[in-house]
Design an enzyme around this catalytic site. Sequence first.
Site, mmCIF file in Angstrom:
data_model
loop_
_atom_site.group_PDB
_atom_site.id
_atom_site.type_symbol
_atom_site.label_atom_id
_atom_site.label_comp_id
_atom_site.label_asym_id
_atom_site.label_seq_id
_atom_site.Cartn_x
_atom_site.Cartn_y
_atom_site.Cartn_z
ATOM 1 N N SER A 59 0.843 -1.193 0.000
ATOM 2 C CA SER A 59 0.000 0.000 0.000
ATOM 3 C C SER A 59 0.875 1.238 0.000
ATOM 4 O O SER A 59 1.806 1.344 0.799
ATOM 5 C CB SER A 59 -0.920 0.030 1.222
ATOM 6 O OG SER A 59 -1.622 1.263 1.251
ATOM 7 N N VAL A 64 7.448 2.495 4.138
ATOM 8 C CA VAL A 64 8.378 1.746 3.291
ATOM 9 C C VAL A 64 7.908 1.777 1.839
ATOM 10 O O VAL A 64 8.700 1.993 0.924
ATOM 11 C CB VAL A 64 8.570 0.295 3.791
ATOM 12 C CG1 VAL A 64 9.478 -0.488 2.862
ATOM 13 C CG2 VAL A 64 9.136 0.280 5.211
ATOM 14 N N CYS A 65 6.614 1.617 1.627
ATOM 15 C CA CYS A 65 6.070 1.664 0.263
ATOM 16 C C CYS A 65 6.256 3.042 -0.350
ATOM 17 O O CYS A 65 6.585 3.171 -1.533
ATOM 18 C CB CYS A 65 4.590 1.292 0.271
ATOM 19 S SG CYS A 65 4.261 -0.391 0.849
ATOM 20 N N GLU A 66 6.066 4.079 0.450
ATOM 21 C CA GLU A 66 6.273 5.440 -0.034
ATOM 22 C C GLU A 66 7.729 5.647 -0.415
ATOM 23 O O GLU A 66 8.035 6.171 -1.490
ATOM 24 C CB GLU A 66 5.855 6.465 1.026
ATOM 25 C CG GLU A 66 6.099 7.878 0.564
ATOM 26 C CD GLU A 66 5.688 8.938 1.572
ATOM 27 O OE1 GLU A 66 6.043 10.112 1.325
ATOM 28 O OE2 GLU A 66 5.030 8.622 2.577
#
Length: 173
Positions: A59, A64-66
């Site tokens: 997501s 971390v995804c960002e």
Amino acid sequence: MNEERTGVATVGGNPITLIGPELKVGDKAPDFTINKDLTTEASLSDYDGKIKLISVVPSLDTSVCEAQTRRFNEAAAKLGDQVKVLTISVDLPFAQSRFCSVAGIENLDTLTDYKYRSFGKSYGVLIKELQLDMRSIFILDEKNTIRYVEYLKEMTNHPDYDAALEAAQALIK
């Protein structure tokens, strides 16, 4: 029927089940149906003739995804037009669009697996218990042969950005 793989990944240290095959370098990349927005679909053939760096995140609304998406967005600007960088999550298209506008993401395509989970099932990254796609990286050459793959063992870890970018750069002629 989709293959289930257990004991290969965790989320916060807790074991999860991944649905789909474990793809390897040299495999032909499977096709998928995914969404660009609420109604527009895309597939692997939409990127024919390009090297593809596919960054999979659970997501975009997590740190971390960002960070992963920002890192590959910066890299996409330097890789040139032979390489197409795709970020895939199961976030709704509205959330992806909002994230990209706030974060200044404009050098890669964000695609969502929310509707069919086709990418997750085909690439062996769909988390059965959460219905999210597990963090992973796939690099495909112009003919859709997998040239690099990283399945993370723990969802909250960062991928090996340098190794992925080196693998993509090595394919540029």
